[in-house]
Enzyme design. Structure first.
Site, PDB file in Angstrom:
ATOM      1  N   GLU A   1       0.821  -1.214   0.000  1.00 42.65           N
ATOM      2  CA  GLU A   1       0.000   0.000   0.000  1.00 42.65           C
ATOM      3  C   GLU A   1       0.854   1.264   0.000  1.00 42.65           C
ATOM      4  O   GLU A   1       1.864   1.337   0.710  1.00 42.65           O
ATOM      5  CB  GLU A   1      -0.916   0.012   1.235  1.00 42.65           C
ATOM      6  CG  GLU A   1      -1.942  -1.103   1.217  1.00 42.65           C
ATOM      7  CD  GLU A   1      -2.937  -1.028   2.374  1.00 42.65           C
ATOM      8  OE1 GLU A   1      -2.948  -0.028   3.122  1.00 42.65           O
ATOM      9  OE2 GLU A   1      -3.705  -1.996   2.535  1.00 42.65           O
TER      10      GLU A   1
ATOM     11  N   GLU B   1      -8.350   1.991  -4.795  1.00 41.13           N
ATOM     12  CA  GLU B   1      -9.472   1.709  -3.897  1.00 41.13           C
ATOM     13  C   GLU B   1     -10.185   2.992  -3.497  1.00 41.13           C
ATOM     14  O   GLU B   1      -9.556   3.943  -3.023  1.00 41.13           O
ATOM     15  CB  GLU B   1      -8.963   0.975  -2.638  1.00 41.13           C
ATOM     16  CG  GLU B   1     -10.080   0.658  -1.657  1.00 41.13           C
ATOM     17  CD  GLU B   1      -9.690  -0.334  -0.563  1.00 41.13           C
ATOM     18  OE1 GLU B   1      -8.556  -0.852  -0.575  1.00 41.13           O
ATOM     19  OE2 GLU B   1     -10.550  -0.591   0.300  1.00 41.13           O
TER      20      GLU B   1
HETATM   21  O1  KIV Z   1      -6.895  -6.784   1.376  1.00 34.56           O
HETATM   22  C1  KIV Z   1      -7.665  -6.711   0.397  1.00 34.56           C
HETATM   23  O2  KIV Z   1      -8.608  -7.487   0.247  1.00 34.56           O
HETATM   24  C2  KIV Z   1      -7.415  -5.655  -0.577  1.00 34.56           C
HETATM   25  C3  KIV Z   1      -8.527  -5.347  -1.529  1.00 34.56           C
HETATM   26  C4  KIV Z   1      -9.588  -4.591  -0.820  1.00 34.56           C
HETATM   27  C5  KIV Z   1      -8.043  -4.608  -2.727  1.00 34.56           C
HETATM   28  O3  KIV Z   1      -6.385  -5.055  -0.575  1.00 34.56           O
END
Ligand code: KIV
Length: 271
Positions: free
Chosen positions: A124, A189
């Site tokens: 991220e 997201e």
């Molecule tokens: O952890 C997850 O499921 C994700 C998705 C929401 C993209 O990163």
């Protein structure tokens, strides 16, 4: 052959296949997966990618956030998913604080790939240093911008990101930098659909949206949300695919087809 894919269903997909899908305008379908049974059903339904997301902390472990998820948890669930997968491309999340530096990121990414069987790791934020280092070691990386669940204690709530022009410009610039650093995919997201459309059009790598509108190159949803078996309230950007299906496989096929035909997400699932 799958009706919605020109690729032989038994040949494992690679990042090259996913890039080719973007080039020819074929939408990419993705669902989260955490175990072998669902992995087999998702794979058989023809879904292109499975993301072993650290969302497992919330939907499998019943935690309030993704922060307590460990690399050990991720390796275990990634192995479960990889064991049952035949065609779908498998991505695994690097959980909170497992990519504090490029060296730490490489050690943990290696675990996800060697012990877990992941084909790509996701992290991220605009962590350009880590992305560049991992790619230099031969590790395919997926970026993740917009709403960053691992930063929930800085964000305060799970809200749409990039609504103001300055914030949108920053996400756009970060996306370009991630691509330049070698990221092979990008998850966006909870961002406005127009911003996601612009980023998807600008970047050459596939952009996979969740709450980011229909113009991304592909879509991902949390499996338990779209099967309507989540513990909490289903997010607005998701849809209950069980409501018109007779079984789980039918719901997953309906999702896959809706993504391929740009029928999901609709305006009511977008910002
Ligand atoms: O952890 C997850 O499921 C994700 C998705 C929401 C993209 O990163």
């Amino acid at each position: 052959m799958n009706q919605y894919s020109s690729i032989d269903t038994l040949k494992p997909l690679s990042i090259i296949d996913l890039s080719a899908m973007k080039q020819r305008g074929e939408k990419i379908s993705c669902l989260t997966a955490y175990d072998a049974a669902f992995s087999a059903v998702i794979d058989k339904a023809g879904v292109d990618m499975m993301l072993v997301g650290d969302s497992l902390g919330m939907v499998i472990q019943g935690r309030d956030t993704t922060l307590p998820v460990t690399i050990r948890d991720m390796v275990y669930h990634t192995r479960c998913v990889s064991n049952a997968r035949r065609r779908a491309f498998v991505i695994a999340d690097l959980p909170f604080m497992t990519y504090a530096t490029p060296i730490i990121a490489a050690k943990n990414a290696a675990k996800l790939m060697q012990a877990g069987g992941a084909q790509m790791v996701k992290l991220e934020g605009p962590r350009i240093d880590c992305v560049r280092f991992l790619v230099d070691q031969g590790i395919p990386v997926c970026g993740h911008l917009g709403l960053l669940p691992q930063s929930i204690n800085q964000l305060g709530s799970y809200k749409v990101q990039g609504k103001e022009q300055a914030a949108a410009d920053k996400i756009f610039a970060d996306a370009q930098q991630l691509q330049q650093a070698g990221a092979g995919l990008l998850v966006l997201e909870c961002v406005p659909a127009t911003l996601a459309k612009n980023i998807s059009a600008q970047l050459t790598i596939p952009v996979i949206g969740i709450g980011a509108g229909v113009d991304c190159d592909g879509q991902v949803l949390v499996l338990y949300d779209m099967l309507n078996i989540g513990i909490g309230k289903r997010p607005r950007f998701s849809r209950n695919f069980m409501s018109d299906a007779t079984n789980i496989e039918g719901a997953i096929i309906a999702y896959h087809q809706a993504v391929k035909q740009s029928r999901f997400p609709a305006a009511e699932h977008s910002f």
